[in-house]
Write a protein that holds these residues in place. Sequence first.
Motif, mmCIF file in Angstrom:
data_model
loop_
_atom_site.group_PDB
_atom_site.id
_atom_site.type_symbol
_atom_site.label_atom_id
_atom_site.label_comp_id
_atom_site.label_asym_id
_atom_site.label_seq_id
_atom_site.Cartn_x
_atom_site.Cartn_y
_atom_site.Cartn_z
ATOM 1 N N GLU A 251 0.830 -1.198 0.013
ATOM 2 C CA GLU A 251 -0.177 0.018 -0.151
ATOM 3 C C GLU A 251 0.985 1.353 0.071
ATOM 4 O O GLU A 251 0.588 2.132 -0.602
ATOM 5 N N LYS A 254 2.025 2.161 -3.490
ATOM 6 C CA LYS A 254 1.291 2.587 -4.401
ATOM 7 C C LYS A 254 1.450 4.053 -5.068
ATOM 8 O O LYS A 254 0.931 4.513 -6.002
ATOM 9 N N THR A 255 1.583 4.915 -3.742
ATOM 10 C CA THR A 255 1.488 6.290 -4.119
ATOM 11 C C THR A 255 2.897 7.216 -3.704
ATOM 12 O O THR A 255 3.416 6.753 -2.861
ATOM 13 N N LEU A 256 2.880 8.379 -4.384
ATOM 14 C CA LEU A 256 4.020 9.053 -4.086
ATOM 15 C C LEU A 256 3.892 9.591 -2.731
ATOM 16 O O LEU A 256 4.990 9.540 -1.940
ATOM 17 N N LYS A 259 5.240 7.050 -0.543
ATOM 18 C CA LYS A 259 6.732 6.714 -0.383
ATOM 19 C C LYS A 259 7.182 7.920 0.629
ATOM 20 O O LYS A 259 8.334 7.827 1.377
ATOM 21 N N MET B 265 0.806 9.863 4.112
ATOM 22 C CA MET B 265 0.348 8.458 3.875
ATOM 23 C C MET B 265 -0.775 7.906 4.383
ATOM 24 O O MET B 265 -1.232 6.651 4.435
ATOM 25 N N ASP B 267 -4.002 8.031 3.471
ATOM 26 C CA ASP B 267 -4.669 7.113 2.667
ATOM 27 C C ASP B 267 -4.218 5.847 2.483
ATOM 28 O O ASP B 267 -4.920 4.842 2.322
ATOM 29 N N ASN B 268 -2.997 5.412 2.364
ATOM 30 C CA ASN B 268 -2.499 4.400 2.193
ATOM 31 C C ASN B 268 -2.651 3.591 3.337
ATOM 32 O O ASN B 268 -2.872 2.315 3.530
ATOM 33 N N GLU B 271 -6.207 2.257 3.563
ATOM 34 C CA GLU B 271 -6.486 1.192 2.650
ATOM 35 C C GLU B 271 -5.748 -0.166 2.976
ATOM 36 O O GLU B 271 -6.743 -1.113 2.911
#
Lengths: 330, 330
Positions: A251, A254-256, A259, B265, B267-268, B271
């Motif tokens: 998870e 998945k996105t910047l 990270k 993060m 949202d990550n 999820e």
Amino acid sequence: MVKLAIDAMGGDFAPKEIVEGCLLAAKEFSDLNLVLYGDEEQIKMYMKKVPENISIVHAKDKLDMGEKDPISAIRRNDELSLVKAFKAVHDKECSGVVTAGPTQGVVVAAHMIIKKLEGMKRVAICPQLPEVGGKSRLLLDSGANTDVRPEHILQYAEFASIFYKLTRDVENPLVGLINIGSEPGKGRELEKEVFELLKEDPKINFYGNVEPKELLTTPCDILVSDGFSGNLVMKSFEGCAKAMGIILKEEISKTLGGKIGYLFMRDNIDEFKRRMSADEVGGSLIFGVDGVVVKAHGSSNAYAFSHAIKLARKTVLSNVLETVKQHLNE
Amino acid sequence: MVKLAIDAMGGDFAPKEIVEGCLLAAKEFSDLNLVLYGDEEQIKMYMKKVPENISIVHAKDKLDMGEKDPISAIRRNDELSLVKAFKAVHDKECSGVVTAGPTQGVVVAAHMIIKKLEGMKRVAICPQLPEVGGKSRLLLDSGANTDVRPEHILQYAEFASIFYKLTRDVENPLVGLINIGSEPGKGRELEKEVFELLKEDPKINFYGNVEPKELLTTPCDILVSDGFSGNLVMKSFEGCAKAMGIILKEEISKTLGGKIGYLFMRDNIDEFKRRMSADEVGGSLIFGVDGVVVKAHGSSNAYAFSHAIKLARKTVLSNVLETVKQHLNE
């Protein structure tokens, strides 16, 4: 003075991490006297100078971490470091033993060499669960005996209550029964009978049934079950922690934002992972034999092993075994 | 055309989320025909216009989510939405039923109203586990029967293999036995006997024992166990996920870096939490009765409930029950 036998060759990172763990503990507690069993030459490689409260007894062999038949190996070979360390407890040279060797081998050695306490019907493995909400709970039996009778589980509860009271300074530790539902009457015949025994025992502060989903959040201090169920629960937690690590990684990557966020909280996530690895620090107790036995995690580093020694020291100093013996003779 | 009975009043957020879930599914699949059982007035509050492939059958009562004695409640009251929906399957008006009602009530209704398939010895609850590594595994029985014989678990494996093959398009799904060790010979008498049965059955692609620590990473597609053990494993995963949420929060809030990282993060992590809540999306199947039964999670929202409908539809279209019946008569 607390004299403990150490199996210096047990564990994935033995003897290095074991020896270094002993050095840490021996430095912290001047009342400790550690006897290290294992390959003298190898042990000395990790000690510039042997401290006054550490001594070494040579043992030329060691029990392999992957040994398929520990019973024969232990019966056959008196030269195993594990066997020598356990014999020292049997012979009352030491009050307890600490090892990071394979679980099955440790249980077998406890049984065969130290032997059961008179009146104690079964041996149980008792890990300390990860601390949540300021409390580290006990779960037993986590895998020593798969087929047990209700009265065996009652004894686990009594033993653990004495241990908890004496080592944690809690007057009336709360005991829960692992079950598939929280209401009375849930579970198999075994759970129904254990429930009644626990309820009627005046020495037990019984809470009731506890579902594993409450394992780390229940108000209970001690959780009891048969060894098959306890082992499934422990291994499920391990599996969940492992899977969650994978999913969290998936998870985050998945996105910047994920990270970037990770760069900021890398240390927090590492600490989170460490806390979730059940029994990594502290070790499990083997209850029911006539000596203090602490099984450290196989992958113990020096820090973790020093904590296992600390647990053994505390258990000896708290007179847990003497109190249990009195209780068994009542 | 796939005609499904829907218990519109079951679930923590019924009827709103249930009705909205039905609207989602009915819109996505024109071959669906949904019959909603429940309070007509309440149901209509959440539907501006009743679509062509949805109809409503009034039921004046509902099974309470916390009902302590579902057996009596179901026996006593024909006006429960759950009872009416299950009767529609028994009477062959519908091919399957979807409900977010309480698990025990659903199992009881499946048993008492739809009744077991001829030749099927036990009913099993079969949740779909969280997807890890692109695979969502099945675990059964996760709690319908606590005391079973080896041949019952063999039937679970056969049933689930047929289901997996037909609905997931996998030729030879791999079956594992939940156990406390991976080597043959581990476990209680029950596991030893089941191991032999699974090994000898030519219709089963048997992998061997699987420890719960591998539950979400094993190459197996299907995992079998008795209902007591399966339930402990499921609830342990739930407990671990819950505890990990608490620990992660504790660790993140300890440092400024953690707090900043969390902003990036959030949202990550949300999820991640959603993925870890086992069976939240998709639902569990009740195997062994003469109709397709899908139990959606009690806390299902519209999206989750629409997925449970999707699962029921797929199971009907894949002729799972017909194939199992043939198999049982062989």
